[in-house]
Enzyme design. Structure first.
Site, mmCIF file in Angstrom:
data_model
loop_
_atom_site.group_PDB
_atom_site.id
_atom_site.type_symbol
_atom_site.label_atom_id
_atom_site.label_comp_id
_atom_site.label_asym_id
_atom_site.label_seq_id
_atom_site.Cartn_x
_atom_site.Cartn_y
_atom_site.Cartn_z
ATOM 1 N N ASP A 125 94.413 27.495 80.575
ATOM 2 C CA ASP A 125 93.038 27.675 80.092
ATOM 3 C C ASP A 125 92.114 26.576 80.606
ATOM 4 O O ASP A 125 91.854 25.590 79.950
ATOM 5 C CB ASP A 125 92.982 27.801 78.561
ATOM 6 C CG ASP A 125 93.796 26.720 77.872
ATOM 7 O OD1 ASP A 125 94.644 26.116 78.543
ATOM 8 O OD2 ASP A 125 93.557 26.460 76.679
ATOM 9 N N HIS A 164 67.700 0.569 87.371
ATOM 10 C CA HIS A 164 68.595 0.759 86.219
ATOM 11 C C HIS A 164 67.835 1.056 84.921
ATOM 12 O O HIS A 164 68.095 2.077 84.276
ATOM 13 C CB HIS A 164 69.522 -0.463 86.086
ATOM 14 C CG HIS A 164 70.230 -0.535 84.778
ATOM 15 N ND1 HIS A 164 71.151 0.410 84.384
ATOM 16 C CD2 HIS A 164 70.137 -1.426 83.749
ATOM 17 C CE1 HIS A 164 71.598 0.096 83.170
ATOM 18 N NE2 HIS A 164 71.002 -1.005 82.770
ATOM 19 N N ASP A 167 72.220 3.058 78.472
ATOM 20 C CA ASP A 167 72.483 1.919 79.357
ATOM 21 C C ASP A 167 73.914 2.028 79.903
ATOM 22 O O ASP A 167 74.149 1.951 81.107
ATOM 23 C CB ASP A 167 72.307 0.635 78.535
ATOM 24 C CG ASP A 167 72.751 -0.620 79.262
ATOM 25 O OD1 ASP A 167 72.355 -0.788 80.433
ATOM 26 O OD2 ASP A 167 73.486 -1.423 78.660
ATOM 27 N N GLU A 222 67.435 -10.249 77.997
ATOM 28 C CA GLU A 222 68.725 -10.773 78.427
ATOM 29 C C GLU A 222 68.654 -11.404 79.824
ATOM 30 O O GLU A 222 69.203 -12.472 80.054
ATOM 31 C CB GLU A 222 69.760 -9.641 78.418
ATOM 32 C CG GLU A 222 71.171 -10.060 78.772
ATOM 33 C CD GLU A 222 71.812 -10.998 77.737
ATOM 34 O OE1 GLU A 222 71.266 -11.108 76.635
ATOM 35 O OE2 GLU A 222 72.840 -11.618 78.063
ATOM 36 N N ASP A 223 67.974 -10.749 80.757
ATOM 37 C CA ASP A 223 68.083 -11.138 82.164
ATOM 38 C C ASP A 223 66.837 -11.765 82.778
ATOM 39 O O ASP A 223 66.845 -12.129 83.948
ATOM 40 C CB ASP A 223 68.452 -9.910 83.023
ATOM 41 C CG ASP A 223 69.840 -9.383 82.684
ATOM 42 O OD1 ASP A 223 70.644 -10.170 82.159
ATOM 43 O OD2 ASP A 223 70.097 -8.203 82.949
HETATM 44 MN MN MN Z 1 71.305 -2.493 81.135
#
Ligand code: MN
Length: 737
Positions: free
Chosen positions: A268, A57, A148, A85-86
């Protein structure tokens, strides 16, 4: 670092390096490799919903950033964007290894990631968009957040249905508009199409299948038309690249639902793009196209002469092609093309050499210029939120539930509490910001999550809070509480003033407390008990002098009835009592027909929270409760008793003069623009003067006549939109010194 890298991940990283080589000026990928390995180790063992290693990711997000052509720090920050964060990685660790800039960008992205949207109301969406922009002090933070989100949307199929809908809605309501504002058309389209899959799967499939059912017809039409246009332009010697495509799904979807058409009725479906070397060629090509195909009247748009608010430039025309099939042609130069595709990021992509030398401030100036070119009102709001120097006046914070609360800058947890409810403020015992206890005078920051601790046994607001809070709302509510709840204190304070005044009037207290007199007196002055009179004097609701004068009148009348005229001398002549009548739209508590005038220091208008000051011989002067003079005076023992409650009555379309100050970059025509804006609003200017304050700045002082606060704030908002204007403030308030 001693790590073994999974071969499929290594292959993904190699792709990233290729993308970097193709799209950026980064020559040495050493630091990027190091960031990759750092992130790889940090995310080790984590998997995405589809089972692939999590590191795929951030690599994908970094690849999107590289495609935008951003700088090395941006690519590194994209690789690290989920580490704080993780994983156990800290800001300090990133700063040590990759520098302050990278650490701050990652921190910024982390803050945005922590934003939880629970409210789906339009007003909240708008606040959230503004807040995201406000929080991202560095535009690269927003661009990484966009990358992201783009990768997450591309890989949304493995998420639960609830998650898909939630993310799709946010993407449609928040991220697609931000991408549009930043001029990133390509990403905006992709956001919309990806979001549509989850927001209206049936509508999405209908269009996708409709296009598929047309079989090779689309490809044939596109190929045929592209070829014809290319050949014609070659014949006449114009160097051009011609591309054709089926329009993006969401634009067809909007057409179907907006105009209530079936898929088969939307004609169109095609858009062609002719890209040339210079502007002259754009107009030449337009002429050739109109020679070849019949244009549909009313469909020609010149966004070169008049660029769109997000800097988009092109010529648009819709013409009738083979078999009567209409199609759109967009004609632009290569430079316009890059701006249209990459928007704000084109700055990095095509001016790369310069960028490493420019400071953040200069980079920002560029963003500001881009956004200042946006003309519509909506866009102006947006600019407002992007002008960081103007951010001085607002702060956006979260409730624990995720609602965004908008407060004046320098607000404290107390302001927050009173914004929620006066009962919350009144029973507040402490505050937690981002999980940590803070003091009452903590200054709230954008994005803070604020929780207020309350207790039934709280002692209530303290007088000190008045000097801590930034919002007039909180200040007023605290004052109200003090009036209501500090009765004992007020009675003691009020009684001493009352006694002194009675002595001056020559009425012995013993006379007043006689059983046959007291009830009549109380009825006359409109209070249930003597204590209520004291309390009201104590908080400044009425002056001792006023009450005592009334009492003296009544005592005199009673004495007269009893034929004891000589016992008392009236301190003032008895006045006939008239029903309460507003004067200049003002009702003064406990006073009728008194002279009312508006203070010159803070010039209140209807809608302002107000208070009256009993002057020595000049009637009641009305001030705003946030007036700097009032704030000073209220702490002055000598004066605080002279303040009296006043309120607005119906004002009968009266106009009120109020003073404002406009700070701006000095330029020709500034005053004219100011007067034009006001005359368009039908706001009368009573006086105006301007002063050059040096370094190219100017202050305009003016008095205008308005009906009420709403009218005033509309005028101030409109004035703040004038090019060069940095702020517009009212005179006299404590908040705008
Ligand atoms: Mn992310």
């Amino acid at each position: 670092m001693d790590i073994t890298i999974d071969p499929s991940v290594e292959a993904g990283y190699k792709e990233l390096e290729n993308t970097i080589k193709e799209n950026t000026s980064i020559a040495d990928t050493g630091r990027i490799r190091s960031a990759f390995e750092f992130a790889y180790a940090a995310h080790d063992g984590q998997k995405r919903k589809d089972g692939t290693p999590f590191i795929t990711h951030p690599i994908a997000a970094a690849e999107i950033i590289a495609e935008m052509g951003l700088d090395e720090d941006s690519v590194i920050a994209a690789l690290l964007h989920d580490t704080i964060e993780d994983t156990s990685v800290t800001h300090e660790a990133i700063e040590k290894r990759f520098g302050k800039d990278v650490a701050e960008i990652v921190e910024g992205v982390t803050k945005l990631t922590r934003v939880v949207y629970t409210s789906k109301e339009e007003e909240q969406m708008d606040n959230i968009r503004k807040m995201l922009m406000a929080m991202a002090k560095d535009i690269r933070v927003i661009l990484i957040k966009i990358a992201d989100r783009l990768h997450n949307m591309r890989t949304m199929e493995y998420q639960t249905e609830a998650k898909q809908r939630e993310k799709a809605l946010e993407t449609m309501e928040i991220y697609a508009p931000i991408a549009y504002r930043l001029g990133m058309q390509k990403i905006k389209w992709e956001f919309e199409d990806l979001a549509l899959i989850y927001l209206d799967p049936v509508g999405y499939r209908e269009i996708r299948d409709g296009i598929a059912n047309m079989g090779t017809a689309n490809a044939e039409f596109i190929e045929f038309t592209t070829k014809r246009i290319s050949e014609r332009l070659r014949e006449v010697g114009v160097n051009a690249s011609v591309y054709g495509r089926v329009k993006h799904l969401y634009s067809i979807y909007r057409k179907m639902y907006g105009q209530n058409k079936l898929f088969s009725e939307v004609l169109d479906l095609y858009a062609f793009r002719v890209i040339v070397d210079d502007i002259a060629d754009c107009y030449n090509v337009l002429g050739y196209i109109h020679e070849m195909y019949k244009p549909i009247p009313g469909h020609f748009k010149d966004y070169i002469g008049t660029p769109k608010s997000n800097m988009y430039q092109s010529l648009h025309t819709t013409v009738i092609g083979k078999n009567g099939i209409p199609f759109e042609v967009q004609i632009r130069t290569w430079e316009m093309h890059h701006t249209a595709e990459y928007g704000i990021a084109a700055h990095w992509k095509y001016k790369e050499g310069i960028q490493s030398k420019t400071t953040g401030e200069e980079k920002f100036a560029w963003v500001r210029r881009l956004l200042e070119s946006q003309q519509d009102l909506d866009a102006q709001d947006f600019i407002q939120s992007l002008k960081f120097d103007m951010f001085a006046d607002e702060v956006f914070v979260f409730t624990p539930r995720g609602d965004v609360i908008n407060l004046p800058a320098r607000s404290t947890p107390i302001d927050f509490a009173y914004n929620i409810h006066s009962a919350v403020g009144n029973s507040m015992t402490g505050a937690i910001v981002n999980g940590k206890m803070v003091s009452f005078n903590y200054i709230l920051q954008n994005g803070d999550i604020v929780e207020v601790l309350t207790s039934k046994s709280s002692k209530g607001p303290s007088r000190d809070w008045l000097s801590i809070v930034a919002s007039s709302e909180a200040r007023n509510k605290i004052r109200q509480w003090l009036k209501r709840e500090r009765r004992e204190e007020n009675i003691i304070y009020g009684k001493s003033g009352f006694d002194a005044e009675m002595k001056r009037a020559g009425i012995p207290m013993a006379k007043l407390s006689r059983e046959d007199i007291l009830p009549r007196i109380l009825r006359k002055v409109g209070f249930p008990s003597l204590d209520d009179i004291y309390a009201t004097i104590g908080y400044g609701g009425i002056t001792a002098q006023k009450v005592v004068n009334k009492i003296a009148d009544e005592v005199l009348r009673i004495e007269k009835e009893r034929g004891k005229k000589d016992e008392l001398q009236p301190p003032v002549a008895a006045k006939p009592t008239a029903p309460k009548k507003p004067i200049h739209g003002i009702v003064v508590e406990g006073l009728d027909n008194c002279l009312v005038k508006f203070s010159r220091c803070c010039t209140p208008v209807p809608g302002d929270s107000i208070i009256g000051f009993i002057t020595r011989g000049y009637g009641v002067s009305v001030h705003r409760t946030d007036c700097a003079n009032y704030q000073k005076s209220i702490n002055d023992q000598q004066e605080s008793g002279r303040w009296v409650g006043v309120s607005w009555a119906d004002t009968d379309n009266e106009k009120y003069q109020t003073a404002i100050r406009i700070n701006a970059e000095n330029r020709d025509g500034l005053l004219m623009d100011v007067t034009t804006v006001l005359s368009a609003l039908k706001v009368k200017i009573c006086s105006i003067s301007a002063r050059d304050t040096g370094d190219g700045k100017a202050s305009i002082y003016m008095t205008i006549a308005v009906g009420d606060r709403n009218e005033l704030s509309t005028a101030m908002t409109k004035l703040s939109y004038i090019s060069g204007v940095t702020d517009v403030v009212r005179s006299g308030g404590v908040e705008n010194k």
